[in-house]
Design an enzyme around this catalytic site. Structure first.
Site: not given
Ligand code: AMP
Length: 229
Positions: A20, A95, A134, A167, A178
């Site tokens: 994404k 989410r 990644r 990360r 996740r």
């Molecule tokens: P991402 O970079 O989108 O993979 O997000 C990394 C982490 O941030 C996720 O595993 C969650 O812990 C937190 N996170 C990101 N977006 C959300 C969301 N919309 N709701 C809750 N936690 C989020």
């Protein structure tokens, strides 16, 4: 895809590792709206050491979701900034159902709506392989993959020259959580937008450029002079 009203929002849905973020940067440019990624915003809070950043840290490193009220407040604040007046491309938000409902009511208050939701579909085993290889840029958050999308120079961002890092939540044991959290809490949202007739599905298990072309078609975007295809 022309956005007509104040506050029209396009969602990019998909599992962690679906690609994404990589696609969103280009699509937001084509749509002429900001790319708003909840994960990037949370990582910025962590770097700044804000209250939100400290609250989110342990939860993110386990691969769980940050509580809805905190994330919703963060996103609504971001959407209230002038550059998002016409809308935004949301990546990683909503989410959960509660987040989707909060977004709908905020947009409805201002005469806006979710214009389209694009679901980038990738099989689970591919996600795990992608996340494990990644590398992210500390400065501009661009992502690379050691095999599928390597940077020109090891550990250096092609875009801004920033340092690349892995990360902490891309460790294999966290990745599995996740993906499970995604299947349980986020996948049901696909059905929500499908039943509204605004969902477009794109097969994300193809090369980056091919997926990009399909996303552009799904959003009715034709090539714009000066923008990457
Ligand atoms: P991402 O970079 O989108 O993979 O997000 C990394 C982490 O941030 C996720 O595993 C969650 O812990 C937190 N996170 C990101 N977006 C959300 C969301 N919309 N709701 C809750 N936690 C989020």
């Amino acid at each position: 895809m022309a956005l007509h009203a104040h506050d029209e929002v396009v969602l990019l849905l998909g599992a962690p590792g679906a690609g994404k973020g990589t696609q969103a940067r280009v699509l937001a440019g084509l749509l002429g709206i900001p790319h708003v990624a909840s994960g990037d915003l949370l990582r910025e809070h962590r770097q700044r050491g804000s209250d939100l950043g400290r609250a989110a840290q342990v939860i993110m490193d386990r691969g769980d979701l940050v509580p809805d009220d905190l994330v919703v407040e963060m996103i609504l604040e971001r959407l209230s900034r002038p550059d998002a007046e016409r809308g935004a491309l949301l990546d990683g938000f909503p989410r959960t159902l509660a987040q989707a409902e909060a977004l709908d009511s905020r947009l409805a208050e201002r005469g806006g709506r979710v214009r389209a939701a694009v679901y980038v579909d990738v099989p689970t085993d591919v996600l795990i392989e992608r996340l494990a290889g990644r590398w992210m840029c500390r400065s501009c958050q661009a992502s690379f993959h050691q095999r599928f999308n390597p940077p020109a120079r090891a550990r250096v961002c092609d875009g801004c020259g920033g340092e690349l890092y892995q990360r902490p939540d891309d460790r294999p044991e966290v990745v599995a959580n996740r993906v499970n959290v995604y299947l349980r809490d986020t996948l049901p949202l696909v059905e929500r937008y499908q039943s509204r007739g605004i969902l477009r599905r794109v097969d994300g298990n193809r090369p980056i450029e091919t997926v990009r072309t399909s996303l552009r078609e799904a959003l009715g975007l034709t090539e714009v002079a000066g923008m990457p295809a």
